[in-house]
Every structure is written in structure tokens, then in C-alpha cells.
Design a protein around this motif. Structure first.
Motif, PDB file in Angstrom:
ATOM      1  N   ALA A 259       0.825  -1.216   0.000  1.00 38.82           N
ATOM      2  CA  ALA A 259       0.000   0.000   0.000  1.00 38.82           C
ATOM      3  C   ALA A 259       0.854   1.259   0.000  1.00 38.82           C
ATOM      4  CB  ALA A 259      -0.936   0.005   1.207  1.00 38.82           C
ATOM      5  N   LYS A 260       2.104   1.140   0.436  1.00 39.55           N
ATOM      6  CA  LYS A 260       2.972   2.327   0.450  1.00 39.55           C
ATOM      7  C   LYS A 260       3.157   2.893  -0.956  1.00 39.55           C
ATOM      8  CE  LYS A 260       7.313  -0.215   0.342  1.00 39.55           C
ATOM      9  NZ  LYS A 260       8.464  -0.678   1.066  1.00 39.55           N
ATOM     10  N   LYS A 261       3.019   2.041  -1.989  1.00 38.40           N
ATOM     11  CA  LYS A 261       3.116   2.529  -3.368  1.00 38.40           C
ATOM     12  C   LYS A 261       1.961   3.464  -3.694  1.00 38.40           C
ATOM     13  CE  LYS A 261       5.431  -1.667  -4.861  1.00 38.40           C
ATOM     14  NZ  LYS A 261       5.236  -2.953  -5.527  1.00 38.40           N
ATOM     15  N   LEU A 262       0.764   3.108  -3.262  1.00 41.25           N
ATOM     16  CA  LEU A 262      -0.400   3.981  -3.454  1.00 41.25           C
ATOM     17  C   LEU A 262      -0.166   5.309  -2.749  1.00 41.25           C
ATOM     18  CD1 LEU A 262      -3.361   4.723  -4.175  1.00 41.25           C
ATOM     19  CD2 LEU A 262      -4.029   3.550  -2.053  1.00 41.25           C
ATOM     20  N   TYR A 263       0.302   5.248  -1.522  1.00 44.08           N
ATOM     21  CA  TYR A 263       0.509   6.480  -0.750  1.00 44.08           C
ATOM     22  C   TYR A 263       1.550   7.372  -1.419  1.00 44.08           C
ATOM     23  CZ  TYR A 263      -1.899   3.561   2.672  1.00 44.08           C
ATOM     24  OH  TYR A 263      -2.790   2.732   3.308  1.00 44.08           O
ATOM     25  N   SER A 264       2.595   6.783  -1.928  1.00 49.43           N
ATOM     26  CA  SER A 264       3.607   7.572  -2.642  1.00 49.43           C
ATOM     27  C   SER A 264       3.022   8.206  -3.895  1.00 49.43           C
ATOM     28  CB  SER A 264       4.805   6.701  -3.019  1.00 49.43           C
ATOM     29  OG  SER A 264       5.505   6.296  -1.870  1.00 49.43           O
ATOM     30  N   ARG A 265       2.249   7.439  -4.646  1.00 52.81           N
ATOM     31  CA  ARG A 265       1.601   7.987  -5.851  1.00 52.81           C
ATOM     32  C   ARG A 265       0.682   9.150  -5.513  1.00 52.81           C
ATOM     33  NH1 ARG A 265      -0.114   2.815  -7.267  1.00 52.81           N
ATOM     34  NH2 ARG A 265      -2.279   3.503  -7.159  1.00 52.81           N
ATOM     35  N   LYS A 266       0.085   9.107  -4.338  1.00 55.31           N
ATOM     36  CA  LYS A 266      -0.843  10.152  -3.921  1.00 55.31           C
ATOM     37  C   LYS A 266      -0.137  11.343  -3.273  1.00 55.31           C
ATOM     38  CE  LYS A 266      -4.728   8.497  -5.306  1.00 55.31           C
ATOM     39  NZ  LYS A 266      -5.591   9.278  -6.203  1.00 55.31           N
ATOM     40  N   GLY A 267       1.180  11.318  -3.225  1.00 57.74           N
ATOM     41  CA  GLY A 267       1.917  12.483  -2.761  1.00 57.74           C
ATOM     42  C   GLY A 267       2.502  12.413  -1.371  1.00 57.74           C
ATOM     43  N   LEU A 268       2.351  11.290  -0.679  1.00 61.86           N
ATOM     44  CA  LEU A 268       2.958  11.172   0.636  1.00 61.86           C
ATOM     45  C   LEU A 268       4.426  10.797   0.489  1.00 61.86           C
ATOM     46  CD1 LEU A 268      -0.171  10.605   1.307  1.00 61.86           C
ATOM     47  CD2 LEU A 268       0.761   9.770   3.449  1.00 61.86           C
ATOM     48  N   ALA A 269       5.223  11.343   1.362  1.00 59.57           N
ATOM     49  CA  ALA A 269       6.652  11.040   1.382  1.00 59.57           C
ATOM     50  C   ALA A 269       7.007  10.432   2.731  1.00 59.57           C
ATOM     51  CB  ALA A 269       7.464  12.314   1.157  1.00 59.57           C
ATOM     52  N   VAL A 270       8.006   9.582   2.729  1.00 60.63           N
ATOM     53  CA  VAL A 270       8.491   9.005   3.982  1.00 60.63           C
ATOM     54  C   VAL A 270       9.205  10.100   4.758  1.00 60.63           C
ATOM     55  CG1 VAL A 270      10.046   7.312   5.016  1.00 60.63           C
ATOM     56  CG2 VAL A 270       8.702   6.699   2.978  1.00 60.63           C
ATOM     57  N   VAL A 271       8.757  10.316   6.005  1.00 61.81           N
ATOM     58  CA  VAL A 271       9.360  11.346   6.854  1.00 61.81           C
ATOM     59  C   VAL A 271      10.011  10.745   8.095  1.00 61.81           C
ATOM     60  CG1 VAL A 271       7.847  13.193   6.029  1.00 61.81           C
ATOM     61  CG2 VAL A 271       7.149  11.824   8.019  1.00 61.81           C
ATOM     62  N   GLY A 272       9.915   9.431   8.237  1.00 61.27           N
ATOM     63  CA  GLY A 272      10.548   8.781   9.374  1.00 61.27           C
ATOM     64  C   GLY A 272      10.312   7.286   9.359  1.00 61.27           C
ATOM     65  N   ARG A 273      11.084   6.600  10.189  1.00 63.38           N
ATOM     66  CA  ARG A 273      10.979   5.152  10.331  1.00 63.38           C
ATOM     67  C   ARG A 273      10.972   4.812  11.811  1.00 63.38           C
ATOM     68  NH1 ARG A 273      12.336   2.661   5.438  1.00 63.38           N
ATOM     69  NH2 ARG A 273      13.285   4.079   3.956  1.00 63.38           N
ATOM     70  N   ASP A 274      10.142   3.831  12.147  1.00 66.34           N
ATOM     71  CA  ASP A 274      10.071   3.309  13.513  1.00 66.34           C
ATOM     72  C   ASP A 274      10.015   1.796  13.417  1.00 66.34           C
ATOM     73  OD1 ASP A 274       9.797   5.859  14.883  1.00 66.34           O
ATOM     74  OD2 ASP A 274       7.764   5.920  14.068  1.00 66.34           O
ATOM     75  N   GLU A 275      11.070   1.127  13.836  1.00 65.47           N
ATOM     76  CA  GLU A 275      11.133  -0.329  13.799  1.00 65.47           C
ATOM     77  C   GLU A 275      10.723  -0.850  12.428  1.00 65.47           C
ATOM     78  OE1 GLU A 275       9.045  -1.862  17.185  1.00 65.47           O
ATOM     79  OE2 GLU A 275      10.011  -0.454  18.523  1.00 65.47           O
ATOM     80  N   CYS A 276       9.505  -1.373  12.291  1.00 65.42           N
ATOM     81  CA  CYS A 276       9.048  -1.971  11.036  1.00 65.42           C
ATOM     82  C   CYS A 276       8.072  -1.078  10.277  1.00 65.42           C
ATOM     83  CB  CYS A 276       8.401  -3.328  11.323  1.00 65.42           C
ATOM     84  SG  CYS A 276       7.091  -3.268  12.550  1.00 65.42           S
ATOM     85  N   PHE A 277       7.962   0.174  10.690  1.00 61.29           N
ATOM     86  CA  PHE A 277       6.990   1.090  10.102  1.00 61.29           C
ATOM     87  C   PHE A 277       7.651   2.253   9.383  1.00 61.29           C
ATOM     88  CE2 PHE A 277       4.982  -0.647  13.937  1.00 61.29           C
ATOM     89  CZ  PHE A 277       3.846  -1.208  13.380  1.00 61.29           C
ATOM     90  N   LEU A 278       6.940   2.760   8.369  1.00 63.31           N
ATOM     91  CA  LEU A 278       7.307   4.013   7.724  1.00 63.31           C
ATOM     92  C   LEU A 278       6.269   5.052   8.148  1.00 63.31           C
ATOM     93  CD1 LEU A 278       7.951   2.795   4.069  1.00 63.31           C
ATOM     94  CD2 LEU A 278       9.642   3.169   5.881  1.00 63.31           C
ATOM     95  N   ARG A 279       6.739   6.224   8.521  1.00 63.74           N
ATOM     96  CA  ARG A 279       5.840   7.347   8.759  1.00 63.74           C
ATOM     97  C   ARG A 279       5.823   8.174   7.485  1.00 63.74           C
ATOM     98  NH1 ARG A 279       8.376  10.429  12.593  1.00 63.74           N
ATOM     99  NH2 ARG A 279      10.080   8.964  12.736  1.00 63.74           N
TER     100      ARG A 279
END
Length: 154
Positions: free
Chosen positions: A124-144
Motif C-alpha cells: 500500500a505504500k506505493k499507493l501512498y507515494s503515488r498520492k503524494g505522501l513522502a516518507v518522513v521517518g521510520r520506527d522499527e518496522c513502520f514508515l511514517r
């Protein structure tokens, strides 16, 4: 029916108490593999507590429930806490449609940003990237991930 036609017929409505079991079961079905892969514990009770404190909306096509989105807010952002689509309806534009609705809501509410957290190995992170979200941080197994609403509405 094309994806555009299908998406044009989608609606969302406020969730009711009768939608809780549907949402919990769908989330567990969609996320349990990530919980297992990352050695996390799924707890129905934790889901139910979180559900009670959020703005939950069910995605429908006619009388069929296709999924739901769970939102929260603070002064800094509108947060997508959960976004789940029933597997049979994935790939038809429903997730993208929901995301567009949430983005529009963030703009209407004049929230500075739209934020979410996603498992780093969730497609689903691909959809979020296509919609304009950028990774602003990482926590263990998560991308913010985050999208500045002012930039998204240009």
C-alpha cells in the motif's frame, strides 16, 4: 465496469456500532501476516478501544461494504489510522478513491498535513507515494508518511 465507473459509484458513510466486527475482522485478515512477520501481537480489544476514539467511515458500493477508513486529528494533521479494502475489491480504484476523499477532507478542515504509518513491507505504500505522501521517518518496522496539504491542493 471500468475502475473509473466503479470508483464514481463509491460512497462513504459514518460507521455505526454494527460495523465494528466487520472492521475488526477485515483489519485482522489484512494485517495479521504483517503482525506475524514483525513479531507483533494482534489484540481484538486494542482494536476496539482505538475504534471507539476515532472518526470511522465505511466505504460502500450500493449495499455492499467494501472497506473502511479510520481517522484521527490534532492541530498538526489529519491521520489515517486504518484504511482497509476487502480483497475482492482491491485493484479497482477503491483505495485511491478513499485516499482522495480523505485528502479533500484534510483540505476542508484546513489541516496542515495528512499523515499515516504503514508497515515497511506493505505494498500500500506505493499507493501512498503515488498520492503524494513522502516518507518522513521510520520506527522499527513502520514508515511514517506525510503529505503537506498546501502542496497537495495546488
Amino acid at each position: 465496469m471500468t475502475s473509473q465507473t466503479f470508483a464514481a459509484e463509491l460512497q462513504w458513510r459514518p460507521a455505526t456500532a454494527t460495523d465494528l466486527a466487520f472492521a475488526r475482522d477485515l483489519t485482522c485478515q489484512n494485517m495479521l501476516r504483517y503482525y506475524i512477520q514483525h513479531d507483533l501481537l494482534w489484540q481484538d480489544e486494542a482494536f476496539d478501544v482505538a475504534w471507539a476514539g476515532r472518526d470511522n467511515r465505511v466505504i460502500v458500493h450500493g449495499d455492499a461494504r467494501l472497506g473502511f477508513v479510520s481517522l484521527s486529528r490534532d492541530a498538526r494533521a489529519l491521520y489515517i489510522r486504518e484504511l482497509h479494502i476487502v480483497e475482492a475489491f482491491r485493484g479497482q480504484g477503491a483505495g485511491s478513491w478513499v485516499f482522495d476523499q480523505v485528502l479533500a477532507l484534510a483540505g476542508l478542515e484546513r489541516r496542515p498535513a495528512l499523515r499515516l504509518t504503514v508497515f515497511e513491507n506493505n505494498p500500500a505504500k506505493k499507493l501512498y507515494s503515488r498520492k503524494g505522501l513522502a516518507v518522513v521517518g521510520r520506527d522499527e518496522c513502520f514508515l511514517r508518511m506525510q503529505c503537506d496539504i498546501a502542496c497537495a491542493n495546488r
